[in-house]
Motif scaffolding. Structure first.
Motif, short mmCIF file in Angstrom:
data_model
loop_
_atom_site.label_atom_id
_atom_site.label_comp_id
_atom_site.label_asym_id
_atom_site.label_seq_id
_atom_site.Cartn_x
_atom_site.Cartn_y
_atom_site.Cartn_z
N UNK A 97 0.81 -1.23 0.00
CA UNK A 97 0.00 0.00 0.00
C UNK A 97 0.84 1.28 0.00
N UNK A 101 0.63 4.14 -2.90
CA UNK A 101 0.32 5.57 -2.72
C UNK A 101 1.48 6.45 -3.16
N UNK A 428 -14.32 12.80 -4.92
CA UNK A 428 -13.31 11.79 -4.56
C UNK A 428 -13.70 10.37 -4.96
N UNK A 429 -14.54 10.24 -5.99
CA UNK A 429 -14.77 8.91 -6.55
C UNK A 429 -14.00 8.79 -7.85
N UNK A 496 -14.59 4.85 -4.41
CA UNK A 496 -13.70 5.97 -4.11
C UNK A 496 -12.39 5.85 -4.89
N UNK A 497 -11.79 6.99 -5.18
CA UNK A 497 -10.48 6.97 -5.80
C UNK A 497 -9.44 6.58 -4.75
N UNK A 498 -8.23 6.25 -5.22
CA UNK A 498 -7.13 5.90 -4.33
C UNK A 498 -7.42 4.69 -3.46
N UNK A 499 -8.24 3.74 -4.00
CA UNK A 499 -8.42 2.46 -3.35
C UNK A 499 -7.66 1.43 -4.17
N UNK A 500 -6.73 0.71 -3.54
CA UNK A 500 -5.92 -0.19 -4.34
C UNK A 500 -6.47 -1.59 -4.37
N UNK A 501 -7.51 -1.83 -3.61
CA UNK A 501 -8.08 -3.17 -3.58
C UNK A 501 -9.54 -3.05 -3.15
N UNK A 505 -14.85 -4.76 -0.13
CA UNK A 505 -15.99 -3.84 -0.09
C UNK A 505 -17.20 -4.44 -0.78
N UNK A 508 -18.58 -2.13 -3.65
CA UNK A 508 -17.74 -1.72 -4.79
C UNK A 508 -17.11 -2.90 -5.53
#
Lengths: 606, 354
Positions: A97, A101, A428-429, A496-501, A505, A508
């Motif tokens: 992670x 980022x 922020x999506x 959301x943006x900036x979700x790596x996995x 969820x 999503x």
């Protein structure tokens, strides 16, 4: 203001330059490798330096996006090759992670600042301003050289931050405090963040030196007859870009310096009431939101710093290659001006959900949506420029058309996000990611590509390979839409943006196939960009030679210089300008260069 | 292995492309550059038309494939969410029309007016009437959008109704904690310097504030409970960096800013059970996603909400014990009394005096 007096002043300046020039050239020419290619004060060389540095950064930034797309597309897979290259950052072949980022942050920073600001404005402002307004060089060639070398220093610092043991900054390209202010908040908030801020400070110095020079040159050094309203639209766009930069970059600098203070000197500009990593911090009374105001007061104009030069070049390229004047020249200038003003009045639309006063928010909604009016004017004028033209599809033209298409698509999604009611949901999506990549990222890249294909002959006296250019365009165009169009749907699903996995969820976790597709396409698109880079460097040395002075049949002054102009641009006198830049298809003639005197029987339309 | 293979293929593909490109340049020189330029022009003009047609089909196909996966307009689980959905619908219709028309014109013009020996470009530098027209029309349309937008915006951000229940949300790396006001309906004071996880006070509640004594604390991982059709006002805090309470199903979002509390209110209109039926998904759950980058655990900062009837909520609430008694077990009237009570009281008093 009397135009004549102005002209007179110019004449003086020009003569001075000419003398200087003659001395240099007629007697011997004592330029060493260092003064010619490294610490050069020739605006054309500096432009090329900006461009090549920008290309190197674009490769790094693009490669980073491919790496984090691998994680997004294939979160369950391991890539042992990554561990070979990145060690602990990709332990077991899985992107960690903190690494993810960092990649996202550096990708954004590099593309926004080093590629689309320095690489775009830096290149084309330097290359085109003296050539298109008819000047020997910039107002201050020395400051101009410094501008590049400050950018170089910024690049070195940013690059070195990739190698510190805690990694580079990883708080996003916006680097909001407190995340970016607190060493305890993460690996990327340690020394990498300090290097990021110092690099930014150097970069801002570079932009300011460049910007002041651009403004001074355009306002003061136009050749005889080149009134402001006879300038090509590229010049107007670059002028407004420089003004935006000069007024907004200092605000970012102040924000960055305060952040450095908070990080290292114990001040509390952005910090208050913080309990982090089991520690109660002494800071009280600061405001985390203050940084966002400072950042976005710069950040929104920055969007237009990136976009306006592309708009200017697209206007010029569409007109030249449609063999038709740009439609509504004054409206184009006016809309650039309107965008320039509004750019300063909309920053808080990035902050609708920070707890901003809703009443204040209402004004920002109004002003934000107002930008759509000048944008619409520009689009309609471009469309009308194509209408009843005789269009030549050079790679530059295609990229310009692609720019308009992307600008429409991305601009329209801006109407969703600029409206605070919808922004509450979409903020922020992935919708935001899709929006700004299309309208600012890819569109401006297209503008830059268009510019490179159009002015490469002027830069190097050779053509880029056009077949590779066509492949480059079509793959990039299709790829850009395949990558970013479906991404809007992810945003509409709330991802959301900036979700790596997304696997944990419930809401999503339904876009596996889509994310795989996007990753595969982005690898192909990246490969094609590398092909372009190859074409670029190959053609510098081996490309088809330019044999005519004016290969595109263009009106502007840069095509009256020799095929490989020396320092000083024109061997003799600088040509005098007698008309605007867009007399194409007038009176049955295909084009009438700006330097040609107005004929006795010429129709007086402009 | 696989990676090397892919890289090899890309390299090979590149080499072939480059050779073709190089060859095409020589062919062009042999056949006459002007002639091959014109041929390229026709090919690219045609491709632009193809791109337009395939692109519009692609937009349709994409919508068929993915349209079912988005949060459907009109399916919002809160009253404010419906406003958001309506605004999205209005915007989508307007922008959709503009999108299709302008993209069509762009590519169609590019195709139709490609270079031809038969045509001469038309000198057409400006037309004030047209320009006024396409300044005025967008301005009017935008006024409509701003009007609707602000109408909904003020409705969503206006004052919460008197009868709204309150829930405090606190974000920290990388978890959510909730607090309910208890019977007195007042959330007790807190201060970040009083945070002491060892002493069972993770929020920094000030125990000398008597309104704190009945406050209910919901630990990280446990869901927030809300009552259907009852307005709720969230009071949002952060302990460390900026987070964001993202409620996709309610179409709402608000940052959690350290040092500056924010608020957001809405009325949930569908219980979790109803949503299970509506979506046909027995595992449906309202999720809270952190929507503001907050560090390496950002993507896993997940909270849950259960929306239920008043009765179910009351039943749940009755089972909760105020945090005060968890922090001061000696003062808990329900706890079995032991002889060391006095000592524990003494240990608790310094905190009470703060």
């Amino acid at each position: 203001m009397s135009n004549d007096a102005n002209m007179h002043g110019h004449a003086g300046v020009i003569t001075h330059h000419e003398v200087h020039y003659d001395e240099h050239h007629v007697h011997h020419h004592k330029e060493t490798f260092i003064t010619k290619y490294v610490f050069s004060q020739d605006h054309k060389t500096i432009g090329k330096q900006f461009l090549i540095t920008g290309i190197i950064w674009a490769i790094i930034g693009g490669l980073f996006s491919v790496l984090f797309r691998l994680q997004l597309g294939f979160p369950e897979q391991t890539f042992p090759i990554l561990e070979t290259f990145f060690g602990k950052w990709a332990k077991g072949g899985v992107i960690q992670p903190e690494f993810y980022y960092a990649l996202v942050t550096i990708h954004g920073t590099v593309l926004v600042f080093f590629v689309l600001t320095a690489g775009l404005s830096g290149t084309f402002a330097n290359l085109l301003i003296p050539l298109q307004i008819g000047a020997r060089d910039m107002a201050s060639p020395f400051l101009n050289m410094l501008s590049y070398w400050f950018f170089f220093i910024a690049s070195v610092i940013m690059f070195s931050s990739l190698f510190v043991h805690t990694g580079p900054a990883s708080g996003g390209w916006t680097s909001y405090p407190p995340l970016s202010a607190l060493h305890q908040a993460g690996q990327g908030s340690k020394i990498g963040m300090d290097l990021w801020l110092v690099s930014m400070a150097m970069f801002i110095v570079s932009s300011l030196l460049g910007g002041l020079n651009y403004i001074a040159t355009i306002l003061n050094m136009r050749t005889k007859g080149m009134s402001m309203t006879r300038m090509p639209l590229t010049m107007w766009a670059i002028l407004f870009t420089a003004i935006l930069g000069v007024l907004s970059f200092p605000v970012l600098l102040s924000g960055a310096i305060l952040l450095l203070f908070d990080r290292n000197l114990g001040t509390s500009f952005y910090l208050s009431d913080i309990y982090v990593a089991g520690q109660i911090l002494p800071n009280e009374g600061g405001s985390a939101i203050l940084f966002q105001h400072l950042f976005w007061f710069f950040g929104h104009p920055e969007v237009y710093i990136i976009l306006l030069p592309a708009m200017g070049m697209v206007s010029e390229i569409l007109s030249v290659n449609s063999r038709k004047p740009i439609f509504g020249y004054m409206a184009m200038v006016g809309s650039l001006f309107a965008i320039c003003i509004l750019a300063f009045l909309v920053w808080a639309h990035h902050m609708f959900v920070t707890g901003l006063n809703p009443f204040l928010g209402a004004f920002f909604v109004l002003l934000t949506l107002l930008i759509a009016v000048p944008s619409a004017i520009k689009v309609f004028n471009w469309l009308t420029t194509l209408w009843r033209g005789n269009i030549r599809f050079t790679p530059a033209t295609l990229f310009a058309i692609g720019f308009v298409s992307l600008f429409i698509s991305g601009g329209l999604t801006g109407l969703f996000l600029g409206n605070s009611t919808i922004d509450i949901h979409l903020h922020d999506t992935k919708f935001v990611v899709a929006h700004f990549h299309i309208v600012m990222g890819v569109a401006s890249m297209f503008g830059m590509f268009a510019g490179i294909y159009q002015w490469f002959p002027k830069m190097f006296g050779r053509f880029l390979n056009h077949t590779l250019g066509y492949i480059h365009f079509w793959v990039t165009m299709v790829g850009a839409y395949l990558i970013f169009w479906p991404m809007h749907y992810e945003g509409l699903a709330g991802v959301p943006r900036r979700y790596l996995d997304l696997r944990d969820w419930h809401s999503f976790n339904k876009f596996d196939d889509l994310n795989k597709m996007i990753t595969v396409v982005s690898i192909i698109v990246f490969a094609v960009q590398l092909m372009f880079v190859f074409n670029f460097f190959y053609s510098i040395f081996k490309g088809r030679k330019v044999r005519t002075q004016n290969p595109w049949g263009s009106n502007t002054l840069e095509w009256t210089t020799p095929i490989n102009p020396g320092h000083g641009n024109w061997p003799g006198e600088i040509p005098e300008v007698h008309r605007w830049a867009y007399d194409y298809a007038k009176d049955g003639r295909e084009f009438i260069p700006q330097a040609e005197p107005v004929g006795a029987n010429e129709s007086k339309d402009h | 292995m696989q990676t090397t293979f892919i890289i090899l293929i890309l390299l090979l593909g590149f080499l072939i492309t480059f050779q073709i490109a190089k060859a095409s340049e020589y062919v062009a020189v042999m056949r006459g550059e002007e002639k091959s330029r014109k041929q390229n022009n026709r090919i690219n003009g045609f491709l632009l038309l193809v791109f337009l047609i395939l692109g519009l089909i692609g937009v349709y196909y994409n919508n068929e494939k993915l349209g079912g996966k988005i949060l459907q307009f009109g399916s919002a689980a809160s009253d404010h969410g419906h406003d958001v959905d309506n605004m999205m619908k209005i915007t989508l219709i307007i922008t959709g029309i503009v999108f299709v028309i302008t993209q069509f014109i762009l590519f169609f013009f590019a195709y139709k007016y490609q270079e031809s020996d038969k045509r001469k470009a038309y000198y057409y530098p400006h037309n004030n009437k047209l320009e006024v027209l396409w300044t005025a029309v967008p301005a009017i349309v935008l006024t409509v959008m701003v009007g609707f937008g602000l109408f909904y915006w003020f409705r969503i951000t206006g004052e919460a109704p008197e009868n709204a229940m309150q829930v405090e949300v606190t974000g920290s790396q990388f978890k959510w904690e909730f607090r309910y006001p208890g019977k007195d309906k007042v959330i007790g004071k807190k201060f970040y310097r009083a945070i002491d996880e060892g002493a069972n006070n993770p929020l920094g509640q000030l125990w000398e504030d008597s309104t704190n004594k009945d406050d209910i604390y919901v630990p990280p991982g446990d869901p927030m409970h809300l009552v259907v059709n009852k307005p709720v006002k969230l009071i949002i805090n952060s302990k460390d960096v900026i987070h964001d309470v993202g409620l996709a199903h309610f179409r709402l979002k608000m940052d959690a800013v350290p040092g500056t509390p924010t608020t957001m209110w809405f009325t949930p209109i569908k219980t979790t059970m109803q949503m299970m039926q509506e979506t046909g998904d027995p595992d449906f759950v309202y999720e809270i996603s952190c929507d503001q980058l907050c560090g390496q655990g950002h993507f896993g900062m997940r909270g849950r909400i259960i929306v239920e009837s008043q009765e179910e909520f009351d039943l749940w609430m009755a089972k909760q014990k105020p945090k005060f008694y968890l922090a001061h077990p000696a003062l808990d009237p329900d706890a079995p009394k032991k002889d060391s009570t006095d000592n524990k009281l003494a240990a608790a008093t310094p905190q009470l005096r703060q």
